[in-house]
Design a protein around this motif. Structure first.
Motif, mmCIF file in Angstrom:
data_model
loop_
_atom_site.group_PDB
_atom_site.id
_atom_site.type_symbol
_atom_site.label_atom_id
_atom_site.label_comp_id
_atom_site.label_asym_id
_atom_site.label_seq_id
_atom_site.Cartn_x
_atom_site.Cartn_y
_atom_site.Cartn_z
ATOM 1 N N THR A 70 4.137 9.838 -10.729
ATOM 2 C CA THR A 70 3.098 10.393 -11.609
ATOM 3 C C THR A 70 2.904 9.501 -12.824
ATOM 4 O O THR A 70 1.779 9.169 -13.202
ATOM 5 C CB THR A 70 3.476 11.814 -12.058
ATOM 6 N N ASP A 71 3.999 9.094 -13.449
ATOM 7 C CA ASP A 71 3.928 8.273 -14.659
ATOM 8 C C ASP A 71 3.280 6.921 -14.396
ATOM 9 O O ASP A 71 2.514 6.413 -15.220
ATOM 10 C CB ASP A 71 5.321 8.060 -15.243
ATOM 11 N N VAL A 72 3.585 6.331 -13.248
ATOM 12 C CA VAL A 72 3.114 4.971 -12.965
ATOM 13 C C VAL A 72 1.688 4.956 -12.442
ATOM 14 O O VAL A 72 0.857 4.151 -12.890
ATOM 15 C CB VAL A 72 4.042 4.278 -11.948
ATOM 16 N N PHE A 73 1.363 5.843 -11.515
ATOM 17 C CA PHE A 73 0.087 5.721 -10.808
ATOM 18 C C PHE A 73 -1.029 6.628 -11.325
ATOM 19 O O PHE A 73 -2.194 6.248 -11.283
ATOM 20 C CB PHE A 73 0.289 5.966 -9.315
ATOM 21 N N LYS A 108 -0.256 15.870 -10.932
ATOM 22 C CA LYS A 108 1.087 15.458 -10.576
ATOM 23 C C LYS A 108 1.116 14.949 -9.137
ATOM 24 O O LYS A 108 0.436 15.493 -8.265
ATOM 25 C CB LYS A 108 2.039 16.653 -10.727
ATOM 26 N N VAL A 109 1.883 13.886 -8.913
ATOM 27 C CA VAL A 109 2.102 13.394 -7.557
ATOM 28 C C VAL A 109 3.161 14.266 -6.891
ATOM 29 O O VAL A 109 4.271 14.414 -7.414
ATOM 30 C CB VAL A 109 2.580 11.922 -7.557
ATOM 31 N N LEU A 110 2.805 14.874 -5.753
ATOM 32 C CA LEU A 110 3.775 15.690 -5.020
ATOM 33 C C LEU A 110 4.735 14.799 -4.242
ATOM 34 O O LEU A 110 5.952 14.958 -4.325
ATOM 35 C CB LEU A 110 3.052 16.641 -4.073
ATOM 36 N N PHE A 111 4.181 13.880 -3.480
ATOM 37 C CA PHE A 111 4.998 12.902 -2.770
ATOM 38 C C PHE A 111 4.109 11.778 -2.282
ATOM 39 O O PHE A 111 2.879 11.857 -2.375
ATOM 40 C CB PHE A 111 5.786 13.531 -1.606
ATOM 41 N N ALA A 112 4.716 10.731 -1.779
ATOM 42 C CA ALA A 112 3.985 9.568 -1.294
ATOM 43 C C ALA A 112 4.410 9.256 0.130
ATOM 44 O O ALA A 112 5.517 9.591 0.554
ATOM 45 C CB ALA A 112 4.239 8.362 -2.189
ATOM 46 N N GLU A 113 3.505 8.611 0.856
ATOM 47 C CA GLU A 113 3.819 8.072 2.176
ATOM 48 C C GLU A 113 3.811 6.552 2.056
ATOM 49 O O GLU A 113 2.887 5.971 1.499
ATOM 50 C CB GLU A 113 2.773 8.501 3.205
ATOM 51 N N SER A 133 0.829 -1.202 0.000
ATOM 52 C CA SER A 133 0.000 0.000 0.000
ATOM 53 C C SER A 133 0.867 1.257 0.000
ATOM 54 O O SER A 133 1.834 1.361 0.756
ATOM 55 C CB SER A 133 -0.913 -0.003 1.228
ATOM 56 N N VAL A 134 0.500 2.201 -0.858
ATOM 57 C CA VAL A 134 1.204 3.477 -0.964
ATOM 58 C C VAL A 134 0.165 4.597 -0.975
ATOM 59 O O VAL A 134 -0.819 4.536 -1.712
ATOM 60 C CB VAL A 134 2.051 3.560 -2.256
ATOM 61 N N LYS A 135 0.387 5.616 -0.157
ATOM 62 C CA LYS A 135 -0.525 6.758 -0.101
ATOM 63 C C LYS A 135 0.110 7.941 -0.822
ATOM 64 O O LYS A 135 1.207 8.381 -0.477
ATOM 65 C CB LYS A 135 -0.828 7.133 1.348
ATOM 66 N N LEU A 136 -0.571 8.437 -1.858
ATOM 67 C CA LEU A 136 -0.058 9.529 -2.670
ATOM 68 C C LEU A 136 -0.756 10.835 -2.319
ATOM 69 O O LEU A 136 -1.949 10.846 -2.009
ATOM 70 C CB LEU A 136 -0.271 9.254 -4.163
ATOM 71 N N LEU A 137 -0.016 11.925 -2.385
ATOM 72 C CA LEU A 137 -0.618 13.256 -2.303
ATOM 73 C C LEU A 137 -0.516 13.865 -3.691
ATOM 74 O O LEU A 137 0.584 14.102 -4.197
ATOM 75 C CB LEU A 137 0.096 14.136 -1.276
ATOM 76 N N SER A 165 -6.837 23.238 -1.546
ATOM 77 C CA SER A 165 -8.067 22.577 -2.003
ATOM 78 C C SER A 165 -7.846 21.712 -3.239
ATOM 79 O O SER A 165 -8.682 20.870 -3.571
ATOM 80 C CB SER A 165 -9.152 23.622 -2.288
ATOM 81 N N VAL A 166 -6.732 21.909 -3.935
ATOM 82 C CA VAL A 166 -6.472 21.109 -5.145
ATOM 83 C C VAL A 166 -5.757 19.814 -4.812
ATOM 84 O O VAL A 166 -5.513 18.986 -5.693
ATOM 85 C CB VAL A 166 -5.638 21.909 -6.172
ATOM 86 N N LEU A 167 -5.420 19.637 -3.542
ATOM 87 C CA LEU A 167 -4.695 18.431 -3.155
ATOM 88 C C LEU A 167 -5.656 17.282 -2.878
ATOM 89 O O LEU A 167 -6.708 17.464 -2.266
ATOM 90 C CB LEU A 167 -3.843 18.698 -1.920
ATOM 91 N N GLN A 168 -5.271 16.109 -3.310
ATOM 92 C CA GLN A 168 -6.089 14.917 -3.140
ATOM 93 C C GLN A 168 -5.221 13.768 -2.648
ATOM 94 O O GLN A 168 -4.110 13.561 -3.139
ATOM 95 C CB GLN A 168 -6.759 14.537 -4.455
ATOM 96 N N GLU A 169 -5.734 13.052 -1.675
ATOM 97 C CA GLU A 169 -5.035 11.877 -1.165
ATOM 98 C C GLU A 169 -5.516 10.645 -1.923
ATOM 99 O O GLU A 169 -6.718 10.424 -2.062
ATOM 100 C CB GLU A 169 -5.312 11.719 0.331
ATOM 101 N N MET A 170 -4.583 9.866 -2.406
ATOM 102 C CA MET A 170 -4.919 8.698 -3.221
ATOM 103 C C MET A 170 -4.160 7.481 -2.694
ATOM 104 O O MET A 170 -2.944 7.532 -2.533
ATOM 105 C CB MET A 170 -4.565 8.960 -4.681
ATOM 106 N N THR A 171 -4.877 6.418 -2.398
ATOM 107 C CA THR A 171 -4.247 5.177 -1.952
ATOM 108 C C THR A 171 -4.154 4.215 -3.127
ATOM 109 O O THR A 171 -5.165 3.906 -3.763
ATOM 110 C CB THR A 171 -5.044 4.524 -0.816
#
Length: 256
Positions: free
Chosen positions: A235-238, A19-24, A8-12, A206-212
């Motif tokens: 970004t390219d993969v997910f 664009k993916v800013l970073f992942a947890e 499991s990877v959590k993306l912001l 408000s433009v940020l979205q959390e994606m698992t």
């Protein structure tokens, strides 16, 4: 780890910039990413196929595959080069590498068999060992068939896992790690997350979205390929992959 295991990877995600800013992520994902450093070039070519490779190195593999045994000193050398093994003592055989055809040194050592010559009157024979039973001994020309017992390194050896309390692998499992879009990895903290948002020039939360998302073999192969070609790997993969579970999150600057 089986072939069906998903990490499991959590993306912001910045939805405006797509664009993916970073992942947890936890230890398992970070161990996988660090394990990419030890993949032999031959394994990479085999995993992501020639058609997906950039450059000409895949042609070397194809040339070896096509080369007739008449031109080879040893058929074993061809097999070894086409099927290279990963040897990292601290990586577990349960699937830290995630990708197929990758074996850890512990699993290799336990399954590997070694042989020497059974001749006792020629001491020079004991200087030779082989992993193919029946190989001719260079000292006396007899068959090398006496099987030796493989011994795993003990706690005083240099191949011990770095942190046995956390199991095998590379990093400790008590932390969450930040993975940037370009796969820069660092331990995560509240302060570092705020710094990252500033670094990414985020003005509108408000433009940020959390994606698992889930990282399995398919995603691992795509990540491996992207890591060799791109600076925006996550970004390219997910973001190009559909069917991910996502949810909107409201982010606020903490009060101190």
């Amino acid at each position: 780890m089986t072939s069906t295991t998903k990490l499991s990877v959590k993306l912001l995600v910045d939805t405006k910039a797509n664009k993916v800013l970073f992942a947890e992520a936890g230890k398992d994902v970070v161990d996988f990413l660090f394990s990419l450093l030890v993949l032999p070039v031959g394994t990479i070519i085999k995993l992501i196929t020639k058609e997906s490779m950039v450059g000409s190195v895949a042609n070397i593999r194809q040339s070896l595959e096509s080369l007739d045994s008449t031109y080879l000193l040893s058929g074993r050398a061809k097999v070894d080069l086409l099927n290279p093994k990963v040897s990292v003592p601290s990586l577990s055989e349960n699937g830290t590498l995630l990708l197929p055809t990758c074996a850890s040194s512990s699993s290799m050592g336990m399954n590997k068999r070694y042989y020497r010559c059974s001749c006792n009157y020629n001491s020079s024979c004991h200087n030779y060992v082989t992993d193919v039973s029946g190989t001719r001994c260079p000292g006396c020309n007899n068959n090398m068939t006496k099987q030796l017992q493989y011994v795993e390194p003990n706690s005083s050896g240099t191949v011990q896992a770095v942190d046995t309390a956390n199991g095998l692998g590379v990093v400790k499992g008590v932390l969450t790690y930040t993975i940037m879009d370009d796969l820069t990895i660092r331990p995560m903290s509240t302060i570092s997350s705020i710094t990252l948002l500033n670094t990414c020039h985020v003005k509108d939360l408000s433009v940020l979205q959390e994606m698992t998302v889930k990282l399995g073999i398919e995603e691992g192969l795509r990540l491996l390929k992207a890591s060799l070609q791109s600076k925006t790997v996550l970004t390219d993969v997910f973001l190009a992959k559909r069917g991910c579970t996502s949810e909107r999150v409201d982010l606020e600057w903490p009060d101190y």
